[in-house]
Design a protein around this motif. Structure first.
Motif, PDB file in Angstrom:
ATOM      1  N   GLN A 263      -5.751  10.994  -5.051  1.00  0.00           N
ATOM      2  CA  GLN A 263      -4.678  10.245  -4.787  1.00  0.00           C
ATOM      3  C   GLN A 263      -4.531   8.961  -5.393  1.00  0.00           C
ATOM      4  O   GLN A 263      -3.463   8.229  -5.909  1.00  0.00           O
ATOM      5  N   VAL A 264      -5.626   8.206  -5.507  1.00  0.00           N
ATOM      6  CA  VAL A 264      -5.837   6.867  -6.443  1.00  0.00           C
ATOM      7  C   VAL A 264      -5.268   7.101  -7.535  1.00  0.00           C
ATOM      8  O   VAL A 264      -4.511   6.419  -8.411  1.00  0.00           O
TER       9      VAL A 264
ATOM     10  N   ASN B  51       0.887  -1.093   0.134  1.00  0.00           N
ATOM     11  CA  ASN B  51      -0.107   0.051  -0.020  1.00  0.00           C
ATOM     12  C   ASN B  51       0.873   1.362   0.022  1.00  0.00           C
ATOM     13  O   ASN B  51       1.696   1.499   0.954  1.00  0.00           O
TER      14      ASN B  51
ATOM     15  N   LEU C 131      -2.941  -0.871 -11.090  1.00  0.00           N
ATOM     16  CA  LEU C 131      -3.028  -0.729  -9.768  1.00  0.00           C
ATOM     17  C   LEU C 131      -4.296  -1.779  -9.566  1.00  0.00           C
ATOM     18  O   LEU C 131      -5.065  -2.156 -10.230  1.00  0.00           O
TER      19      LEU C 131
ATOM     20  N   ALA D 256      -3.126   9.634  -8.916  1.00  0.00           N
ATOM     21  CA  ALA D 256      -1.963   9.874  -8.899  1.00  0.00           C
ATOM     22  C   ALA D 256      -1.181   8.467  -8.788  1.00  0.00           C
ATOM     23  O   ALA D 256       0.011   8.235  -9.796  1.00  0.00           O
ATOM     24  N   LEU D 257      -1.391   7.719  -8.087  1.00  0.00           N
ATOM     25  CA  LEU D 257      -0.802   6.497  -7.936  1.00  0.00           C
ATOM     26  C   LEU D 257      -0.950   5.569  -9.321  1.00  0.00           C
ATOM     27  O   LEU D 257      -0.065   4.906  -9.646  1.00  0.00           O
TER      28      LEU D 257
ATOM     29  N   VAL E 154      -7.017  -0.429  -3.140  1.00  0.00           N
ATOM     30  CA  VAL E 154      -6.965   0.813  -2.534  1.00  0.00           C
ATOM     31  C   VAL E 154      -7.078   0.378  -0.893  1.00  0.00           C
ATOM     32  O   VAL E 154      -8.236  -0.325  -0.766  1.00  0.00           O
TER      33      VAL E 154
ATOM     34  N   ALA F 186      -3.005   1.860  -3.690  1.00  0.00           N
ATOM     35  CA  ALA F 186      -2.845   3.064  -3.336  1.00  0.00           C
ATOM     36  C   ALA F 186      -3.228   3.261  -1.900  1.00  0.00           C
ATOM     37  O   ALA F 186      -4.244   2.581  -1.508  1.00  0.00           O
ATOM     38  N   HIS F 187      -2.551   4.275  -1.076  1.00  0.00           N
ATOM     39  CA  HIS F 187      -2.789   4.308   0.252  1.00  0.00           C
ATOM     40  C   HIS F 187      -3.239   5.745   0.586  1.00  0.00           C
ATOM     41  O   HIS F 187      -2.329   6.545   0.958  1.00  0.00           O
ATOM     42  N   PRO F 188      -4.253   6.173   0.113  1.00  0.00           N
ATOM     43  CA  PRO F 188      -4.536   7.619   0.195  1.00  0.00           C
ATOM     44  C   PRO F 188      -4.824   7.824   1.587  1.00  0.00           C
ATOM     45  O   PRO F 188      -5.674   7.167   2.413  1.00  0.00           O
TER      46      PRO F 188
ATOM     47  N   MET G 165       6.812   7.789  -4.468  1.00  0.00           N
ATOM     48  CA  MET G 165       5.776   7.098  -5.187  1.00  0.00           C
ATOM     49  C   MET G 165       6.355   6.145  -6.354  1.00  0.00           C
ATOM     50  O   MET G 165       6.199   4.997  -6.442  1.00  0.00           O
TER      51      MET G 165
ATOM     52  N   CYS H  68       0.264   8.285  -0.938  1.00  0.00           N
ATOM     53  CA  CYS H  68       0.259   9.062  -2.232  1.00  0.00           C
ATOM     54  C   CYS H  68       0.547  10.402  -2.187  1.00  0.00           C
ATOM     55  O   CYS H  68      -0.058  11.297  -2.899  1.00  0.00           O
TER      56      CYS H  68
END
Length: 253
Positions: free
Chosen positions: A90-91, A32, A105, A93-94, A108, A61-63, A45, A35
């Protein structure tokens, strides 16, 4: 029997290094990645995505809350609309860094206080689940077992992986003991591994008060910023291998 072993990583920032990402990544089945809101930055990242992709582990993703100074562990009164936007941002971006590396991906998992609040707050949980669904309906949503976030994820049509924390103490109602309280973080790696194995095999553990509680454990978490993180992961892998439990990420929706 299969179980996912995940770790919260990519939490370094600029000149500051947090965690032993390079050592932990090859030992887990999913990661995870922070972000940039509670920890991490674009360079971190990208580097973490590269390392995880090369190791063949699932990328998540680890928002978190927009709270670098508090590491995302402080309460913030975000509206559902704000929470939706911050999670989607954030999701996305990752996901872009994953795409650039030829990777997909996979899941999340909200971070810190965002995760803890969504475990109890239906409106926040639904906002997070909607953001994940709108980013990619095939993503897996990682949520505290039995939580509002798990329910919201299923309601949104997402595949949900219910999570157990190897290195955190639990209250009698199945939520995590707040970090500000004594003994909230478990430091005995052997005890943590034995307890995680029990959670997977029987679905029960003892809370901090000694009360038996039910837990689900599709995925087991260790925190990368825990000083014993590497020892935890090694002992968890050994315990699962001895019990004939395969370590693998949950399937996407």
């Amino acid at each position: 029997m299969n179980v996912d072993l995940n770790a919260d990583l990519g939490e370094s920032f600029g000149a500051y290094t947090i965690g032993r990402d390079a050592d932990i990544i090859p030992l887990v089945s999913s990661v995870n990645i922070a972000c940039g809101m509670h920890a991490g930055d674009p360079v971190v990242m990208r580097r973490t995505v590269q390392r995880a992709h090369e190791a063949g582990v699932a990328l998540g993703a680890h928002p978190g809350y927009p709270d670098l100074q508090g590491f995302g562990r402080r309460n913030m009164a975000l509206s559902p609309d704000e929470a939706y936007a911050f999670v989607l941002y954030q999701v996305g971006a990752l996901a872009a860094f994953c795409h650039a590396e030829g990777a997909a991906l996979h899941h999340v998992k909200p971070h810190g206080q965002l995760y803890n609040t969504a475990a109890k707050d239906p409106a926040l949980a639904e906002a997070i689940a909607a953001a994940v669904h709108d980013a990619d309906a095939g993503l897996v949503l990682v949520a505290l077992a039995g939580s509002e976030l798990a329910r919201a994820g299923r309601k949104a049509g997402l595949r949900v992986a219910e999570e157990f924390f190897a290195d955190r103490a639990y209250t009698d109602d199945g939520t995590l003991v707040p970090r500000k309280e004594p003994n909230a973080v478990i430091t005995d790696a052997t005890f943590a591994a034995q307890r995680a194995l029990r959670a997977v095999q029987t679905g029960t553990i003892e809370s901090a008060s000694g009360t038996p509680i039910h837990v689900a454990a599709d995925t087991i978490c260790t925190h990368g910023d825990n000083d014993r993180a590497l020892a935890f992961v090694r002992l968890l892998r050994a315990a699962f291998a001895e019990a004939g439990i395969t370590i693998a990420p949950p399937a996407r929706g």
